[in-house]
Design a protein around this motif. Structure first.
Motif, PDB file in Angstrom:
ATOM      1  N   PHE A 288       0.835  -1.210   0.000  1.00  0.00           N
ATOM      2  CA  PHE A 288       0.000   0.000   0.000  1.00  0.00           C
ATOM      3  C   PHE A 288       0.868   1.259   0.000  1.00  0.00           C
ATOM      4  CE2 PHE A 288      -3.441  -2.550   2.431  1.00  0.00           C
ATOM      5  CZ  PHE A 288      -3.880  -3.104   1.236  1.00  0.00           C
ATOM      6  N   ASN A 289       1.915   1.250   0.825  1.00  0.00           N
ATOM      7  CA  ASN A 289       2.798   2.422   0.900  1.00  0.00           C
ATOM      8  C   ASN A 289       3.523   2.644  -0.427  1.00  0.00           C
ATOM      9  OD1 ASN A 289       2.123   2.977   3.570  1.00  0.00           O
ATOM     10  ND2 ASN A 289       3.752   1.685   4.392  1.00  0.00           N
ATOM     11  N   GLU A 290       3.928   1.555  -1.076  1.00  0.00           N
ATOM     12  CA  GLU A 290       4.582   1.671  -2.375  1.00  0.00           C
ATOM     13  C   GLU A 290       3.613   2.240  -3.417  1.00  0.00           C
ATOM     14  OE1 GLU A 290       7.702  -1.203  -4.440  1.00  0.00           O
ATOM     15  OE2 GLU A 290       5.666  -1.925  -4.763  1.00  0.00           O
ATOM     16  N   LEU A 291       2.365   1.818  -3.351  1.00  0.00           N
ATOM     17  CA  LEU A 291       1.347   2.348  -4.269  1.00  0.00           C
ATOM     18  C   LEU A 291       1.090   3.819  -3.990  1.00  0.00           C
ATOM     19  CD1 LEU A 291      -1.160  -0.652  -4.252  1.00  0.00           C
ATOM     20  CD2 LEU A 291       0.157   0.156  -6.225  1.00  0.00           C
ATOM     21  N   ASP A 292       1.124   4.187  -2.707  1.00  0.00           N
ATOM     22  CA  ASP A 292       0.929   5.597  -2.351  1.00  0.00           C
ATOM     23  C   ASP A 292       2.055   6.456  -2.919  1.00  0.00           C
ATOM     24  OD1 ASP A 292      -0.546   7.627  -1.010  1.00  0.00           O
ATOM     25  OD2 ASP A 292       0.978   7.650   0.568  1.00  0.00           O
ATOM     26  N   GLN A 293       3.272   5.958  -2.847  1.00  0.00           N
ATOM     27  CA  GLN A 293       4.415   6.672  -3.425  1.00  0.00           C
ATOM     28  C   GLN A 293       4.280   6.773  -4.945  1.00  0.00           C
ATOM     29  OE1 GLN A 293       7.927   4.634  -2.073  1.00  0.00           O
ATOM     30  NE2 GLN A 293       7.540   5.077   0.086  1.00  0.00           N
ATOM     31  N   ALA A 294       3.804   5.688  -5.547  1.00  0.00           N
ATOM     32  CA  ALA A 294       3.593   5.708  -6.997  1.00  0.00           C
ATOM     33  C   ALA A 294       2.526   6.727  -7.368  1.00  0.00           C
ATOM     34  CB  ALA A 294       3.186   4.319  -7.479  1.00  0.00           C
TER      35      ALA A 294
END
Length: 370
Positions: A288-294
């Motif tokens: 989820f955090n990686e998607l938020d950064q993306a």
């Protein structure tokens, strides 16, 4: 339920004072004398002299009630202990904090608000594809393992085939050549493979975390995605959320939990499963955090003409242009002129021209008023 029947019995005992015959359910109970005394009118009791045998019976009755009360209290305590030892209960209680943290990640909160771009949704679908491919590969490997076999429901639960359809919808027929496993998802995949090959008794932790969530909150996300991304109501792009072979999600989840509770596992193994389930939540939060950064990166990307994309913050409905165009039904394909103007003003060359224009206008005004 046994718990309810015991509670009801307790209430009956309280309502009948110390008439323990009804509570104990035995006509031959030595407490019968106290029951007779219990239904005798107050005036009659005042005139009667207590018989020694009656007094003895009352003492026996009191002891019988205390003994029964202790017995039922012990039964309730034992039932509660057994219930709390159920794997499903241990997982529910043991992952509550991690579950709450996962629900409060920025990506999930934005998703639930419908604030998600199609490119970001495609990345999320990609992460899911690789995760479920690994999970179902290991489930297939361990389908006969006694610690997992009762939870093997390929027709009802497996998601890889559905995700393949979603990937083809978003990326086209040659989608496998276009995508790669995201970093956070890759860590999750590696952990699943390790568990499946070395500690298969912990595989239930990952299956529980994923599938039970998909059958619950996943159905809400499906509707949000269809509405926010204008996806077809016929299911294209959201096949992942469609469980065609599960007629009643609530009943199936009850069946799944019952199968989990019936697994022949000692308490130490159950505790390890809870620990592994918390790790599963952590892996999901990393995704989820990686998607938020993306998502933040996508917001900073430029359009074809070099203008920055609006970051989606703020209530667009408060924009006068938006409101006017909405009334006309002319929003499709249009963009707010204020945002376009601001984008233009960020270009250095145009800033220089504007500054020169302002200086010239100021000079002319000064000359006019001299």
């Amino acid at each position: 339920m046994e718990f309810r029947s015991v509670a009801q019995a307790g209430m009956q005992w309280i309502n009948l004072a110390h008439c323990s015959l009804h509570f104990l359910g035995s006509r031959d109970s030595p407490a019968s004398a106290s029951c007779v005394a219990g239904i005798t009118g107050p005036e009659e009791r005042e005139q009667q002299e207590p018989h020694p045998a009656a007094m003895s019976a009352e003492v026996e009755t009191s002891e019988g009630v205390d003994e029964s009360e202790k017995k039922n209290s012990g039964a309730l305590e034992k039932e509660n202990q057994m219930r709390m030892a159920d794997l499903s209960e241990l997982l529910k209680e043991g992952t509550k904090e991690a579950h709450d943290r996962a629900e409060n990640t920025q990506f999930v909160k934005d998703f639930l608000k419908g604030n998600i771009k199609k490119e970001l949704f495609k990345l999320a679908t990609t992460a899911l594809y690789f995760t479920y491919s690994a999970l179902e590969e290991e489930m297939e490997r361990n389908k006969d393992h006694p610690a997992f076999a009762p939870l093997y429901f390929p027709m009802e639960l497996h998601r890889k085939e559905a995700l393949t359809k979603d990937m083809e919808y978003f990326f086209g027929e040659n989608w496998e050549e276009q995508v790669q496993c995201p970093k956070a998802a890759q860590k999750y995949v590696e952990r699943i493979h390790y568990i499946g090959q070395n500690e298969p008794e912990l595989l239930v932790a990952h299956a529980y975390t994923r599938y039970m969530g998909d059958l619950s909150g996943g159905q809400v996300l499906k509707k949000v995605a269809q509405r926010a991304l204008k996806l077809p109501s016929t299911g294209e792009g959201t096949q992942f959320y469609l469980f065609e072979n599960v007629d009643n999600a609530q009943q199936f989840k009850q069946l799944y939990r019952a199968r989990m509770n019936a697994l022949d596992l000692n308490m130490k193994t159950k505790e390890r499963i809870v620990e592994e389930a918390n790790k599963a939540f952590e892996y999901n939060m990393q995704i989820f955090n990686e998607l938020d950064q993306a998502g933040s990166t996508l917001a900073r990307e430029t359009l074809e003409d070099g203008f920055p994309v609006h970051d989606g913050k703020g209530d667009m409905r408060k924009c006068p242009f938006y409101a006017a165009e909405q009334d006309k039904g002319a929003l499709e394909g249009s963009s707010c002129p204020f945002r376009t103007a601001m984008a233009v003003l960020r270009k250095p060359s145009l800033q220089f021209i504007l500054a020169a224009g302002v200086a010239l206008a100021a000079g002319l005004l000064a000359w006019y008023y001299m």
